[in-house]
Design a protein around this motif. Structure first.
Motif, PDB file in Angstrom:
ATOM      1  N   VAL A 118       3.341  12.997   3.519  1.00  0.00           N
ATOM      2  CA  VAL A 118       3.075  11.806   4.327  1.00  0.00           C
ATOM      3  C   VAL A 118       1.728  11.198   3.946  1.00  0.00           C
ATOM      4  O   VAL A 118       1.607   9.974   3.818  1.00  0.00           O
ATOM      5  N   VAL A 119       0.725  12.044   3.737  1.00  0.00           N
ATOM      6  CA  VAL A 119      -0.590  11.552   3.313  1.00  0.00           C
ATOM      7  C   VAL A 119      -0.470  10.835   1.970  1.00  0.00           C
ATOM      8  O   VAL A 119      -1.080   9.776   1.761  1.00  0.00           O
ATOM      9  N   VAL A 159       2.168   9.305   0.714  1.00  0.00           N
ATOM     10  CA  VAL A 159       2.878   8.032   0.883  1.00  0.00           C
ATOM     11  C   VAL A 159       1.958   6.982   1.507  1.00  0.00           C
ATOM     12  O   VAL A 159       1.897   5.829   1.046  1.00  0.00           O
ATOM     13  N   ILE A 160       1.214   7.381   2.528  1.00  0.00           N
ATOM     14  CA  ILE A 160       0.306   6.442   3.184  1.00  0.00           C
ATOM     15  C   ILE A 160      -0.801   6.011   2.225  1.00  0.00           C
ATOM     16  O   ILE A 160      -1.144   4.830   2.142  1.00  0.00           O
ATOM     17  N   ALA A 161      -1.364   6.949   1.489  1.00  0.00           N
ATOM     18  CA  ALA A 161      -2.417   6.610   0.525  1.00  0.00           C
ATOM     19  C   ALA A 161      -1.873   5.696  -0.568  1.00  0.00           C
ATOM     20  O   ALA A 161      -2.572   4.793  -1.026  1.00  0.00           O
ATOM     21  N   LEU A 208       0.559   3.531  -0.204  1.00  0.00           N
ATOM     22  CA  LEU A 208       0.751   2.200   0.385  1.00  0.00           C
ATOM     23  C   LEU A 208      -0.556   1.421   0.466  1.00  0.00           C
ATOM     24  O   LEU A 208      -0.568   0.204   0.315  1.00  0.00           O
ATOM     25  N   PHE A 209      -1.658   2.121   0.707  1.00  0.00           N
ATOM     26  CA  PHE A 209      -2.954   1.460   0.812  1.00  0.00           C
ATOM     27  C   PHE A 209      -3.664   1.318  -0.528  1.00  0.00           C
ATOM     28  O   PHE A 209      -4.755   0.779  -0.589  1.00  0.00           O
ATOM     29  N   THR A 239       3.199  17.348   5.534  1.00  0.00           N
ATOM     30  CA  THR A 239       1.969  16.640   5.880  1.00  0.00           C
ATOM     31  C   THR A 239       1.339  16.005   4.642  1.00  0.00           C
ATOM     32  O   THR A 239       0.941  14.834   4.665  1.00  0.00           O
ATOM     33  N   ALA A 245      -3.355   9.661  -3.513  1.00  0.00           N
ATOM     34  CA  ALA A 245      -1.897   9.756  -3.412  1.00  0.00           C
ATOM     35  C   ALA A 245      -1.350  10.764  -4.409  1.00  0.00           C
ATOM     36  O   ALA A 245      -0.502  11.593  -4.060  1.00  0.00           O
TER      37      ALA A 245
END
Length: 57
Positions: free
Chosen positions: A10-11, A13-15, A17-18, A7, A24
């Protein structure tokens, strides 16, 4: 515990990307720590099971 590590990964990676670098890196650090704790506990459990005379599953 492995679920929590995934989890946080994934957080992270998403952070990333943004563009939230601080979030991140913090999430990636937590994911890494949880993953290594999981591995250590898994190895300890396997050694304890072998010490009791039960074969690995």
């Amino acid at each position: 515990m492995l679920g929590w590590a995934l989890t946080f990964l994934v957080v992270a990676v998403i952070a990333g990307l943004f563009g939230f670098g601080g979030v991140a890196s913090a999430s990636a650090g937590i994911a890494q720590i949880l993953f290594f704790v999981f591995i250590v506990l898994f190895i300890v459990a396997m050694i304890a099971r072998a010490a009791r005379g039960k074969p690995p599953v």
